[in-house]
Design an enzyme around this catalytic site. Sequence first.
Site, PDB file in Angstrom:
ATOM      1  N   ASN A   1     -85.397  33.058 -24.988  1.00 16.07           N
ATOM      2  CA  ASN A   1     -84.169  32.185 -24.533  1.00 16.07           C
ATOM      3  C   ASN A   1     -84.147  30.747 -24.840  1.00 16.07           C
ATOM      4  OD1 ASN A   1     -81.975  31.895 -22.830  1.00 16.07           O
ATOM      5  ND2 ASN A   1     -82.870  32.497 -20.920  1.00 16.07           N
TER       6      ASN A   1
ATOM      7  N   HIS B   1     -82.435  41.326  -7.825  1.00 14.66           N
ATOM      8  CA  HIS B   1     -82.616  39.911  -7.422  1.00 14.66           C
ATOM      9  C   HIS B   1     -81.493  39.722  -6.315  1.00 14.66           C
ATOM     10  CE1 HIS B   1     -84.526  37.889 -11.232  1.00 14.66           C
ATOM     11  NE2 HIS B   1     -85.091  39.066 -10.818  1.00 14.66           N
TER      12      HIS B   1
ATOM     13  N   ARG C   1     -86.185  40.853  -4.729  1.00 17.41           N
ATOM     14  CA  ARG C   1     -86.769  39.480  -4.661  1.00 17.41           C
ATOM     15  C   ARG C   1     -85.661  38.637  -3.923  1.00 17.41           C
ATOM     16  NH1 ARG C   1     -86.894  35.580 -10.143  1.00 17.41           N
ATOM     17  NH2 ARG C   1     -84.905  34.845  -9.431  1.00 17.41           N
TER      18      ARG C   1
ATOM     19  N   TYR D   1     -82.662  26.457  -9.215  1.00 17.61           N
ATOM     20  CA  TYR D   1     -82.451  27.411 -10.282  1.00 17.61           C
ATOM     21  C   TYR D   1     -82.756  28.747  -9.738  1.00 17.61           C
ATOM     22  CZ  TYR D   1     -84.538  29.572 -14.561  1.00 17.61           C
ATOM     23  OH  TYR D   1     -84.837  30.396 -15.499  1.00 17.61           O
TER      24      TYR D   1
ATOM     25  N   ASP E   1     -90.083  34.245  -6.237  1.00 14.90           N
ATOM     26  CA  ASP E   1     -90.283  33.509  -7.414  1.00 14.90           C
ATOM     27  C   ASP E   1     -90.064  31.919  -7.211  1.00 14.90           C
ATOM     28  OD1 ASP E   1     -90.823  32.462 -10.033  1.00 14.90           O
ATOM     29  OD2 ASP E   1     -89.117  33.940 -10.965  1.00 14.90           O
TER      30      ASP E   1
ATOM     31  N   HIS F   1     -91.097  29.691  -9.852  1.00 13.43           N
ATOM     32  CA  HIS F   1     -90.682  29.100 -11.007  1.00 13.43           C
ATOM     33  C   HIS F   1     -91.448  27.782 -11.497  1.00 13.43           C
ATOM     34  CE1 HIS F   1     -86.913  31.618 -10.266  1.00 13.43           C
ATOM     35  NE2 HIS F   1     -87.105  31.915 -11.341  1.00 13.43           N
TER      36      HIS F   1
ATOM     37  N   GLU G   1     -94.476  34.406  -7.114  1.00 15.20           N
ATOM     38  CA  GLU G   1     -94.569  34.374  -8.759  1.00 15.20           C
ATOM     39  C   GLU G   1     -94.374  32.972  -9.016  1.00 15.20           C
ATOM     40  OE1 GLU G   1     -91.411  36.595 -10.065  1.00 15.20           O
ATOM     41  OE2 GLU G   1     -91.183  35.542 -12.069  1.00 15.20           O
TER      42      GLU G   1
ATOM     43  N   GLU H   1     -95.004  35.209 -17.027  1.00 15.17           N
ATOM     44  CA  GLU H   1     -93.423  35.592 -17.850  1.00 15.17           C
ATOM     45  C   GLU H   1     -93.799  34.561 -19.119  1.00 15.17           C
ATOM     46  OE1 GLU H   1     -90.499  35.016 -14.710  1.00 15.17           O
ATOM     47  OE2 GLU H   1     -90.051  33.439 -15.833  1.00 15.17           O
TER      48      GLU H   1
ATOM     49  N   ARG I   1     -97.769  39.157 -15.191  1.00 18.06           N
ATOM     50  CA  ARG I   1     -95.991  39.268 -15.486  1.00 18.06           C
ATOM     51  C   ARG I   1     -95.376  39.143 -17.185  1.00 18.06           C
ATOM     52  NH1 ARG I   1     -91.905  39.816 -13.160  1.00 18.06           N
ATOM     53  NH2 ARG I   1     -90.873  37.823 -13.697  1.00 18.06           N
TER      54      ARG I   1
ATOM     55  N   HIS J   1     -92.155  41.120 -16.629  1.00 15.90           N
ATOM     56  CA  HIS J   1     -90.681  40.222 -16.473  1.00 15.90           C
ATOM     57  C   HIS J   1     -89.738  41.134 -17.125  1.00 15.90           C
ATOM     58  CE1 HIS J   1     -88.646  36.356 -18.346  1.00 15.90           C
ATOM     59  NE2 HIS J   1     -88.261  36.518 -17.145  1.00 15.90           N
TER      60      HIS J   1
ATOM     61  N   ASP K   1     -82.330  37.859 -20.120  1.00 14.94           N
ATOM     62  CA  ASP K   1     -82.738  37.199 -21.425  1.00 14.94           C
ATOM     63  C   ASP K   1     -83.654  38.150 -22.337  1.00 14.94           C
ATOM     64  OD1 ASP K   1     -84.076  35.840 -19.334  1.00 14.94           O
ATOM     65  OD2 ASP K   1     -85.429  35.283 -21.157  1.00 14.94           O
TER      66      ASP K   1
ATOM     67  N   GLU L   1     -89.415  44.083 -12.953  1.00 18.79           N
ATOM     68  CA  GLU L   1     -88.363  43.337 -12.775  1.00 18.79           C
ATOM     69  C   GLU L   1     -87.127  43.859 -13.202  1.00 18.79           C
ATOM     70  OE1 GLU L   1     -88.491  39.361 -14.261  1.00 18.79           O
ATOM     71  OE2 GLU L   1     -86.950  38.884 -12.940  1.00 18.79           O
TER      72      GLU L   1
ATOM     73  N   TRP M   1     -92.606  20.570 -14.754  1.00 15.95           N
ATOM     74  CA  TRP M   1     -93.954  20.903 -15.971  1.00 15.95           C
ATOM     75  C   TRP M   1     -93.102  21.525 -17.114  1.00 15.95           C
ATOM     76  CZ3 TRP M   1     -94.607  21.597 -10.811  1.00 15.95           C
ATOM     77  CH2 TRP M   1     -95.391  20.415 -10.281  1.00 15.95           C
TER      78      TRP M   1
HETATM   79  O1  EZ4 Z   1     -86.699  32.049 -15.590  1.00 16.35           O
HETATM   80  O2  EZ4 Z   1     -85.796  34.750 -17.661  1.00 16.35           O
HETATM   81  O3  EZ4 Z   1     -88.316  36.249 -13.003  1.00 16.35           O
HETATM   82  N1  EZ4 Z   1     -87.600  35.888 -13.487  1.00 16.35           N
HETATM   83  C1  EZ4 Z   1     -87.272  34.553 -14.142  1.00 16.35           C
HETATM   84  C2  EZ4 Z   1     -86.071  34.365 -15.060  1.00 16.35           C
HETATM   85  C3  EZ4 Z   1     -86.481  33.213 -16.068  1.00 16.35           C
HETATM   86  C4  EZ4 Z   1     -85.960  33.588 -17.352  1.00 16.35           C
HETATM   87  C5  EZ4 Z   1     -86.340  32.578 -18.342  1.00 16.35           C
HETATM   88  O4  EZ4 Z   1     -85.449  32.817 -19.667  1.00 16.35           O
HETATM   89  O5  EZ4 Z   1     -87.961  33.464 -13.466  1.00 16.35           O
HETATM   90  O6  EZ4 Z   1     -84.989  34.044 -14.426  1.00 16.35           O
HETATM   91 CO    CO Z   2     -90.061  34.346 -12.799  1.00 17.02          CO
END
Ligand code: EZ4
Ligand code: CO
Length: 405
Positions: free
Chosen positions: A40, A125, A150, A162, A213, A215, A239, A265, A286, A315, A319, A342, A405
């Site tokens: 991605n 999700h 999730r 995000y 998640d 992230h 996650e 992931e 993941r 994961h 994408d 997922e 990060w």
């Molecule tokens: O941020 O696939 O768990 N899923 C995720 C996704 C990722 C994207 C990154 O390309 O965290 O949304």
């Molecule tokens: Co994730």
Amino acid sequence: MSSSEITGARVIVTCPGRNFVTLKIETRGGVTGVGDATLNGRELAVASYLSEHVIPCLIGRDAHRIEDVWQYLYKGAYWRRGPVTMSAIAAVDTALWDIKGKIAGLPVYQLLGGASRDSVMVYGHANGETIEQTIDEALKYKAEGYKAIRLQSGVPGLRSTYGVSKTFGYYEPADAALPTENLWSSEKYLRSVPPLFAAAREALGWDVHLLHDIHHRLTPIEAGRLGKDLEPYRPFWLEDATPAENQASFRLIRQHTTTPLAVGEIFNTIWDCRQLIEEQLIDYIRATVVHAGGITHLRRIASLADLYNVRTGCHGATDLSPVCMAAALHFDLSVPNFGVQEYMRHTAETDAVFPHAYTFSNGSMHPGEAPGLGVDIDEALAAKYPYRPAYLPVNRLEDGTMHSW
Ligand code: EZ4
Ligand code: CO
């Protein structure tokens, strides 16, 4: 001249709503195989790595020698690891498993030892700007039979978050031709998640798994705090709590919470998770087919994980193309220490470009019984969707500091 000799390979880049990179390998006997190579936001780097540096080395090799080709591409390049290299190797590996299955007349999961379960539990999700919207979405997933959901919600006081989309069932994180910017505050975020989980247990009950998640947005001690705060609601996992380049940092999270942890992931080899697994610092790994060196390398990671009671949780965002999804489902069905998969649904345009045999029913998926992976790419249709630059957003603190990060 053997019929399994590799006689050609090509890279197909297509954008049916989002970008996908697919490798197609041809053999002398006419059997073809496909592998996902999508990274991605860095798609063309992998496409070029494959076209310029990998395909010329494949011609004339025996498609049956999956392990040897893997070792040849990994060790032979001299430059090991990294997401571009490992996604390219993954594409080759996945395509070779597809070819082997088609020649054998068996679905790939049969080549991996056969089914270890009837089907593969997936999680969907649910997300929304507010807790109420997120719960509404989650109720829809529950009504569709999902056993695991999730939950991601907007953070009050932050303009965008995000992982939170505007449309039910579909979500695309790479949202612009140049990276957009999100704002972040750990304090605001940490206050927002426990009420979301409290409301979710109230509305959804206790018979559904709830996931979340982070992230990579928290420090280890902040993640320990969130894990502790969520314990009363029994999440299935937290996650990507913190970046994992320093694997030892997960010790700090572990010391503070019994909430299960998932990470990986963005990992691309077993070396990214060796310490996490051996020290039992995580519960779910993941790593997935396309970014971690293909089915061959993912099995190696899962075997290590099995020794330490770590289960898989591949994961499966949008994408990762349907080619990767199919490969993941064959892997999931066969691997002894499967946890969850997922599943972010692809759009109808994407599904049309990648016709596939896998199915969803009652919260679970199955890869189907077609020989090989059971997925292909409609190249004529793919050609109608040219590549469009698209990037993941970046994250800044409220004072402008780059974060996450
Ligand atoms: O941020 O696939 O768990 N899923 C995720 C996704 C990722 C994207 C990154 O390309 O965290 O949304
Ligand atoms: Co994730």
